[in-house]
Write an enzyme that holds these catalytic residues in place. Structure first.
Site, PDB file in Angstrom:
ATOM      1  N   ARG A   1      -1.265  -1.858  -7.260  1.00 51.37           N
ATOM      2  CA  ARG A   1      -1.505  -2.671  -6.140  1.00 51.37           C
ATOM      3  C   ARG A   1      -2.174  -4.043  -6.657  1.00 51.37           C
ATOM      4  NH1 ARG A   1      -1.252  -4.397  -0.234  1.00 51.37           N
ATOM      5  NH2 ARG A   1      -3.068  -5.238   0.115  1.00 51.37           N
TER       6      ARG A   1
ATOM      7  N   TYR B   1      -8.690 -11.268  -6.786  1.00 55.29           N
ATOM      8  CA  TYR B   1      -8.389 -10.564  -7.290  1.00 55.29           C
ATOM      9  C   TYR B   1      -8.569 -11.619  -8.626  1.00 55.29           C
ATOM     10  CZ  TYR B   1      -6.177  -7.082  -5.216  1.00 55.29           C
ATOM     11  OH  TYR B   1      -5.594  -6.020  -4.221  1.00 55.29           O
TER      12      TYR B   1
ATOM     13  N   LYS C   1      -2.166  -2.703   7.393  1.00 57.45           N
ATOM     14  CA  LYS C   1      -2.931  -2.121   8.609  1.00 57.45           C
ATOM     15  C   LYS C   1      -3.228  -3.040   9.943  1.00 57.45           C
ATOM     16  CE  LYS C   1      -5.821  -1.206   5.284  1.00 57.45           C
ATOM     17  NZ  LYS C   1      -7.618  -1.397   3.983  1.00 57.45           N
TER      18      LYS C   1
ATOM     19  N   ARG D   1       1.233  -1.703   0.277  1.00 53.64           N
ATOM     20  CA  ARG D   1       0.668   0.395  -0.144  1.00 53.64           C
ATOM     21  C   ARG D   1       0.975   1.604  -0.316  1.00 53.64           C
ATOM     22  NH1 ARG D   1      -2.056  -3.187   3.889  1.00 53.64           N
ATOM     23  NH2 ARG D   1      -3.974  -4.363   3.108  1.00 53.64           N
TER      24      ARG D   1
ATOM     25  N   HIS E   1      -3.256   2.286  -5.250  1.00 51.59           N
ATOM     26  CA  HIS E   1      -4.243   1.473  -5.105  1.00 51.59           C
ATOM     27  C   HIS E   1      -4.183   0.588  -6.762  1.00 51.59           C
ATOM     28  CE1 HIS E   1      -6.285  -1.221  -2.198  1.00 51.59           C
ATOM     29  NE2 HIS E   1      -6.803  -1.280  -3.120  1.00 51.59           N
TER      30      HIS E   1
ATOM     31  N   HIS F   1      -3.481  -8.847   3.357  1.00 50.81           N
ATOM     32  CA  HIS F   1      -4.771  -9.055   3.515  1.00 50.81           C
ATOM     33  C   HIS F   1      -5.330  -9.527   4.310  1.00 50.81           C
ATOM     34  CE1 HIS F   1      -6.357  -8.235  -0.605  1.00 50.81           C
ATOM     35  NE2 HIS F   1      -5.918  -7.127   0.262  1.00 50.81           N
TER      36      HIS F   1
END
Length: 312
Positions: A261, A293, A187, A163, A258, A284
């Site tokens: 990414r 994806y 995150k 990110r 993004h 994730h």
């Protein structure tokens, strides 16, 4: 008449509702350790929900009921909220009511019975492999420090799929140049190691030997990437770099970090990687997030089939 800001709405809440909101914000920050942007999003939704409750005559947290939740979501739809926004608001409301119940401010978690529309999952724009190559190559050959930095921004974003917030948060010591790994803080303050390739290694080497020393100041600290004033690179500038590079590639969609990414993840999958490995690469928390994806690659396969098969 100007629309009041979230802070102004919050200041006008009844005392008990304002105190509940402060407790919820503390919970999100201290106990769940969410990022500042995520906390602001959750709290902003709670502010608007409590303002709606107050306008319906509610003064205490226990006045919040299912009818109020449904009325709040319906109000948003009449104001033009999309399905995805409505779904996000509903998720925020459920998070808030769950906390209110645990804090003893609600007798039951009324949010559990709140049904919201499923957001439509739109497929992200991605670059074709050749377009991605042209994008990162567009910054090659730069001699000035800013150009060398921009080349690293593009190479690392595409090589690693990290990110943009993770990219600008990197310190020099987060780069394991011997093993070509980035130590990334994602995150929820979760750390992971992400590999990068030889082209990115070359760009990094040039940046660290010729680019960064030219921009560094006593205020640079350990930041890997620097702005023109020598401070840590801002995410907005990194986004500008990607958009500018995309504009130089004929036929490429206008994507930001993004989108780069998304492109990296799609190309890795198309190259034969399994979904679980891509999940680790992207950081994730859930495999379900990574599964979008597979939809991208299937759509691209269908497009190729439609274009190439004589009986498509």
């Amino acid at each position: 008449m100007a629309t009041p800001s979230t802070a102004e709405v919050r200041a006008g809440l009844p005392l008990a509702l304002g105190e509940a909101l402060a407790g919820y914000e503390e919970h999100l920050t201290a106990q769940r350790d969410l990022s500042g942007n995520t906390v602001r999003g959750y709290v902003g939704d709670a502010v608007r929900l409590l303002d709606h409750l107050a306008r319906r005559g509610g003064q205490q947290p226990h006045d919040l009921d299912l009818a109020t939740l449904r009325s709040w979501l319906a109000q948003g739809r009449t104001r033009g909220h999309s399905r995805s926004t409505t779904a996000r608001n509903a998720a925020s409301a459920r998070s808030f009511t769950a906390w209110l119940r645990r804090a003893g401010l609600l007798l039951e978690d009324v949010g559990q019975r709140l049904v919201s529309p499923r957001p439509r999952r739109t497929l992200p724009d991605v670059l074709a492999p050749a377009q991605a190559r042209d994008l990162v190559d567009s910054a090659a050959g730069a001699e000035e420090p800013v150009g060398l930095r921009d080349a690293v921004v593009l190479e690392l974003l595409y090589a690693s799929g990290i990110r943009v917030s993770e990219l600008v948060g990197l310190d020099v010591d987060d780069v394991d140049r011997g093993r070509r790994l980035l130590r990334v803080l994602g995150k929820g303050s979760k750390e992971r190691s992400v590999p990068y390739g030889i082209p990115a290694e070359r760009a990094l080497d040039t940046w660290l030997t010729r680019g960064r020393p030219a921009l560094a100041t006593p205020n640079s600290g350990p930041a890997l990437l620097l702005g023109i004033r020598g401070r840590r690179l801002d995410a907005r500038e990194a986004r500008r770099v990607v958009h500018a590079a995309t504009a130089r590639v004929p036929g490429a969609p206008d994507i930001g970090p993004h989108g780069l990414r998304h492109s990296a993840a799609t190309h890795v999958l198309e190259g034969g990687a399994d979904l679980r490995s891509v999940q680790e690469l992207l950081g994730h928390a859930s495999l379900a997030t990574t599964q979008i994806y597979t939809h991208v690659t299937v759509e691209r396969l269908r497009a190729v089939h439609a274009q190439a098969h004589p009986r498509a």
